[in-house]
Scaffold this motif. Sequence first.
Motif, PDB file in Angstrom:
ATOM      1  N   ILE A  16      -5.182  10.788   4.024  1.00  0.00           N
ATOM      2  CA  ILE A  16      -5.710  10.289   5.310  1.00  0.00           C
ATOM      3  C   ILE A  16      -4.816  10.735   6.460  1.00  0.00           C
ATOM      4  O   ILE A  16      -5.279  11.266   7.481  1.00  0.00           O
ATOM      5  CB  ILE A  16      -5.851   8.751   5.279  1.00  0.00           C
ATOM      6  CG1 ILE A  16      -6.905   8.328   4.242  1.00  0.00           C
ATOM      7  CG2 ILE A  16      -6.195   8.199   6.668  1.00  0.00           C
ATOM      8  CD1 ILE A  16      -6.822   6.847   3.838  1.00  0.00           C
ATOM      9  N   TYR A 195     -13.435   8.785   2.896  1.00  0.00           N
ATOM     10  CA  TYR A 195     -12.874   9.353   4.120  1.00  0.00           C
ATOM     11  C   TYR A 195     -12.951  10.878   4.020  1.00  0.00           C
ATOM     12  O   TYR A 195     -12.385  11.470   3.101  1.00  0.00           O
ATOM     13  CB  TYR A 195     -11.413   8.914   4.307  1.00  0.00           C
ATOM     14  CG  TYR A 195     -10.761   9.488   5.552  1.00  0.00           C
ATOM     15  CD1 TYR A 195      -9.848  10.552   5.455  1.00  0.00           C
ATOM     16  CD2 TYR A 195     -11.076   9.010   6.823  1.00  0.00           C
ATOM     17  CE1 TYR A 195      -9.259  11.093   6.592  1.00  0.00           C
ATOM     18  CE2 TYR A 195     -10.491   9.539   7.963  1.00  0.00           C
ATOM     19  CZ  TYR A 195      -9.579  10.584   7.835  1.00  0.00           C
ATOM     20  OH  TYR A 195      -9.009  11.123   8.980  1.00  0.00           O
ATOM     21  N   LYS A 196     -13.729  11.486   4.922  1.00  0.00           N
ATOM     22  CA  LYS A 196     -13.926  12.953   4.920  1.00  0.00           C
ATOM     23  C   LYS A 196     -14.281  13.428   3.496  1.00  0.00           C
ATOM     24  O   LYS A 196     -13.627  14.279   2.900  1.00  0.00           O
ATOM     25  CB  LYS A 196     -12.669  13.642   5.434  1.00  0.00           C
ATOM     26  CG  LYS A 196     -12.324  13.134   6.855  1.00  0.00           C
ATOM     27  CD  LYS A 196     -11.651  14.150   7.719  1.00  0.00           C
ATOM     28  CE  LYS A 196     -11.156  13.509   9.001  1.00  0.00           C
ATOM     29  NZ  LYS A 196     -11.799  13.795  10.207  1.00  0.00           N
ATOM     30  N   GLU A 270     -14.008   5.501  10.129  1.00  0.00           N
ATOM     31  CA  GLU A 270     -12.901   6.470  10.144  1.00  0.00           C
ATOM     32  C   GLU A 270     -11.667   5.875  10.829  1.00  0.00           C
ATOM     33  O   GLU A 270     -10.548   5.975  10.329  1.00  0.00           O
ATOM     34  CB  GLU A 270     -13.334   7.750  10.888  1.00  0.00           C
ATOM     35  CG  GLU A 270     -13.910   8.770   9.958  1.00  0.00           C
ATOM     36  CD  GLU A 270     -13.779  10.224  10.475  1.00  0.00           C
ATOM     37  OE1 GLU A 270     -14.276  11.105   9.760  1.00  0.00           O
ATOM     38  OE2 GLU A 270     -13.186  10.456  11.551  1.00  0.00           O
ATOM     39  N   ILE A 273      -9.962   3.185   8.645  1.00  0.00           N
ATOM     40  CA  ILE A 273      -9.284   3.798   7.494  1.00  0.00           C
ATOM     41  C   ILE A 273      -8.044   4.560   7.950  1.00  0.00           C
ATOM     42  O   ILE A 273      -6.995   4.524   7.304  1.00  0.00           O
ATOM     43  CB  ILE A 273     -10.259   4.727   6.730  1.00  0.00           C
ATOM     44  CG1 ILE A 273     -11.296   3.877   5.967  1.00  0.00           C
ATOM     45  CG2 ILE A 273      -9.501   5.643   5.765  1.00  0.00           C
ATOM     46  CD1 ILE A 273     -12.290   4.667   5.143  1.00  0.00           C
ATOM     47  N   GLU A 274      -8.114   5.203   9.134  1.00  0.00           N
ATOM     48  CA  GLU A 274      -6.948   5.967   9.615  1.00  0.00           C
ATOM     49  C   GLU A 274      -5.797   5.037   9.995  1.00  0.00           C
ATOM     50  O   GLU A 274      -4.642   5.310   9.675  1.00  0.00           O
ATOM     51  CB  GLU A 274      -7.353   6.846  10.799  1.00  0.00           C
ATOM     52  CG  GLU A 274      -8.230   8.022  10.381  1.00  0.00           C
ATOM     53  CD  GLU A 274      -8.593   8.958  11.524  1.00  0.00           C
ATOM     54  OE1 GLU A 274      -8.147   8.705  12.683  1.00  0.00           O
ATOM     55  OE2 GLU A 274      -9.312   9.936  11.266  1.00  0.00           O
TER      56      GLU A 274
END
Length: 337
Positions: A16, A195-196, A270, A273-274
């Motif tokens: 991340i 995530y991504k 996002e 999570i970041e």
Amino acid sequence: MVRSGILPPAESSKFISERAENVKIHEDGLDKLCQEMFSAIKDNKLQIPDTGTDAIHPNKDHPRAVDWVFVVDTLNFCFWSQSKEEQWTVNGHTGYFALEAALHRAIQEGHDITNPEYYSKITEEQLTHILRGDTSAKIPLFKERVSVLHEVGNILIEKYDGTFEKCVKEANKSAIKLLEIVVNNFPCFRDEGVYKNQRVSLYKRAQILVADLWNFFDGTGWGEFNDIDKITMFADYRVPQVLVYFGVISYSDELMDKLSKDNLLVSGSEEEIEIRGCSIHAVELLKLKLSQLIKKSGQNFDVPNSSLIDYYLWCYRRKHAKEMEKIPYHKTLGIFY
Ligand SMILES: Nc1nc2c(c(CN[C@H]3C=C[C@H](O)[C@@H]3O)cn2[C@@H]2O[C@H](COP(=O)(O)O)[C@@H](O)[C@H]2O)c(=O)[nH]1
């Protein structure tokens, strides 16, 4: 892999932080916090939080102490409110300590709250009474708390003879094994996301459950784990505030603007999570820096594990509440932290 196809927390947080667009980790902030932690170690202040509220902690001499910790950390999430009036308090305690105070009071009043035979069938009325506050303000996400108690209580009865002691025994003194048992068998602890296009895990409540056993039992008996240093920092909504305060992490203008306006971040988004992933990774980097600084100093201090660093930072926020008020914390409605 704690759960197949999902990166464990330490790897997730690295993944991340390498891709984060709204949160950055800063070397100079890490150095500053490293110095702060090093002097705390020298002053022997990096022990388990002397939170001064020991009277309400789970009591390790209680016959069902392990299950007491399990219930606390099943409910250990989301205590924030949008205004002071809505802040839930119990006997003057706020946040997490209000939960500890409510459960301690329940046990004193004779409610069988550490017994899954009771809480797997607890009614809204019974839990309302147990979690009653000093004012009309209520604990957030009340219905979710009823359902996580029903969930974990039934699983303990069906699979573990009605006590979390059975899970701890099965883990055979491995923190990672206990983490795996918890997230594989108790769905409400599955603090995971995508995530991504990568499935990631942060496992805040599952990891703090292991660390709380280690903490409350002083690393012995039910709290003895030979790999406790493998547990990462607990990605809550308070430690990021301290990391921003020390300049360890920073938010994009857009994200800071949202937080300053008290906009909620959606669970699994996002930005959320970041913040959580970069916080975990920052503490992992801090631990590395601390070990290098201790080595260079030639002093034979132990390198603190992530749980000790985390507890120090979490208590720092409470001890310096005035300064921290200037730093917004992210608000997410959810059962994971
Ligand atoms: N990272 C991290 N997050 C932690 C804890 C604790 C309490 N743990 C120990 C403390 C004393 C005992 O020794 C416990 O073992 C609660 N939280 C989280 O904070 C949030 C509530 O914050 P506030 O509103 O200020 O109470 C919420 O997400 C809650 O889940 C920790 O230690 N680290």
